[in-house]
Write a protein that holds these residues in place. Structure first.
Motif, PDB file in Angstrom:
ATOM      1  N   UNK A  30      -3.698  12.009  29.224  1.00 35.12           N
ATOM      2  CA  UNK A  30      -2.374  11.456  28.959  1.00 35.12           C
ATOM      3  C   UNK A  30      -1.561  12.489  28.194  1.00 35.12           C
ATOM      4  N   UNK A  31      -0.262  12.277  28.173  1.00 37.81           N
ATOM      5  CA  UNK A  31       0.649  13.105  27.385  1.00 37.81           C
ATOM      6  C   UNK A  31       1.681  12.190  26.746  1.00 37.81           C
ATOM      7  N   UNK A  37      11.309  18.781  22.318  1.00 32.54           N
ATOM      8  CA  UNK A  37      10.724  20.119  22.478  1.00 32.54           C
ATOM      9  C   UNK A  37       9.208  20.180  22.329  1.00 32.54           C
ATOM     10  N   UNK A  38       8.567  19.048  21.947  1.00 35.47           N
ATOM     11  CA  UNK A  38       7.118  19.070  21.728  1.00 35.47           C
ATOM     12  C   UNK A  38       6.458  17.834  22.333  1.00 35.47           C
ATOM     13  N   UNK A  39       5.204  18.009  22.711  1.00 31.81           N
ATOM     14  CA  UNK A  39       4.420  16.891  23.249  1.00 31.81           C
ATOM     15  C   UNK A  39       2.964  17.072  22.819  1.00 31.81           C
ATOM     16  N   UNK A  40       2.205  15.983  22.893  1.00 36.55           N
ATOM     17  CA  UNK A  40       0.779  16.017  22.595  1.00 36.55           C
ATOM     18  C   UNK A  40       0.028  15.672  23.871  1.00 36.55           C
ATOM     19  N   UNK A  41      -0.976  16.464  24.179  1.00 38.37           N
ATOM     20  CA  UNK A  41      -1.849  16.245  25.327  1.00 38.37           C
ATOM     21  C   UNK A  41      -3.125  15.588  24.820  1.00 38.37           C
ATOM     22  N   UNK A  42      -3.575  14.549  25.508  1.00 39.48           N
ATOM     23  CA  UNK A  42      -4.791  13.825  25.135  1.00 39.48           C
ATOM     24  C   UNK A  42      -5.806  13.931  26.276  1.00 39.48           C
ATOM     25  N   UNK A  43      -7.000  14.355  25.947  1.00 37.36           N
ATOM     26  CA  UNK A  43      -8.091  14.448  26.917  1.00 37.36           C
ATOM     27  C   UNK A  43      -9.230  13.595  26.361  1.00 37.36           C
ATOM     28  N   UNK A  44      -9.517  12.483  27.035  1.00 35.87           N
ATOM     29  CA  UNK A  44     -10.487  11.514  26.522  1.00 35.87           C
ATOM     30  C   UNK A  44     -11.750  11.485  27.371  1.00 35.87           C
ATOM     31  N   UNK A  45     -12.885  11.507  26.680  1.00 36.81           N
ATOM     32  CA  UNK A  45     -14.182  11.321  27.328  1.00 36.81           C
ATOM     33  C   UNK A  45     -14.701   9.945  26.932  1.00 36.81           C
ATOM     34  N   UNK A  46     -14.935   9.093  27.922  1.00 35.86           N
ATOM     35  CA  UNK A  46     -15.609   7.813  27.699  1.00 35.86           C
ATOM     36  C   UNK A  46     -17.064   8.045  28.097  1.00 35.86           C
ATOM     37  N   UNK A  47     -17.969   7.818  27.145  1.00 35.35           N
ATOM     38  CA  UNK A  47     -19.360   8.233  27.307  1.00 35.35           C
ATOM     39  C   UNK A  47     -20.259   7.005  27.413  1.00 35.35           C
TER      40      UNK A  47
END
Length: 148
Positions: A30-31, A37-47
């Motif tokens: 997700x972002x 001018x700025x954004x946060x990128x989210x990379x999620x691992x569901x384990x």
């Protein structure tokens, strides 16, 4: 003839079950815009229960650490490094050292500066997952995250 056909169907079904690939980690992306001018990128691992994924900060000689590589782009610039929450750290006999890892889920975050209004952040991630009995070979997957 029906018995032979039925036996063949059962055999093929059992072989297909054996051939399934074990995938205990499920990734999502997700972002979120912070401002224009700025954004946060989210990379999620569901384990999956009983499994774990290693931190980005594992010392050499241990398991393969999680590595996130962002493709270069003129549309955005990375701000700092990819962050992660505090991992669990303990001695793992298989590696003979303390290692840091995550269970259940983990969200890696990367702040970016936007050089264009909208973009797509692409890249790849490499990770390794283990449980108390075994480790799976390291896996590498590509990602593509739209930022609006």
């Amino acid at each position: 003839m029906k018995k032979v056909l039925m036996a063949l169907v059962v055999l093929l079904a059992s072989l297909q079950t054996k051939a399934q690939i074990l995938e205990p980690v499920h990734w999502s992306y997700a972002a979120k815009s912070i401002n224009a001018k700025e954004a946060m990128i989210y990379i999620k691992a569901s384990i999956d229960n009983g499994w774990h994924v290693y931190s980005q900060n594992v010392k050499d000689g241990g398991p393969v650490k999680t590595t996130i590589t962002f493709a270069p782009s003129k549309a955005y610039t990375l701000i700092g490094g990819t962050t992660e929450p505090k991992p669990i750290t303990r001695m793992e006999k298989a590696f003979g050292m303390d290692v840091s890892f995550f269970e259940t889920s983990v969200i890696f975050q990367q702040k970016i500066k936007l050089n264009a209004g909208q973009t797509t952040v692409t890249g790849k991630l490499e990770y390794m997952t283990c449980n108390d009995q075994k480790c799976l070979p390291p896996a590498e997957i590509a990602f593509s995250i739209p930022v609006k």
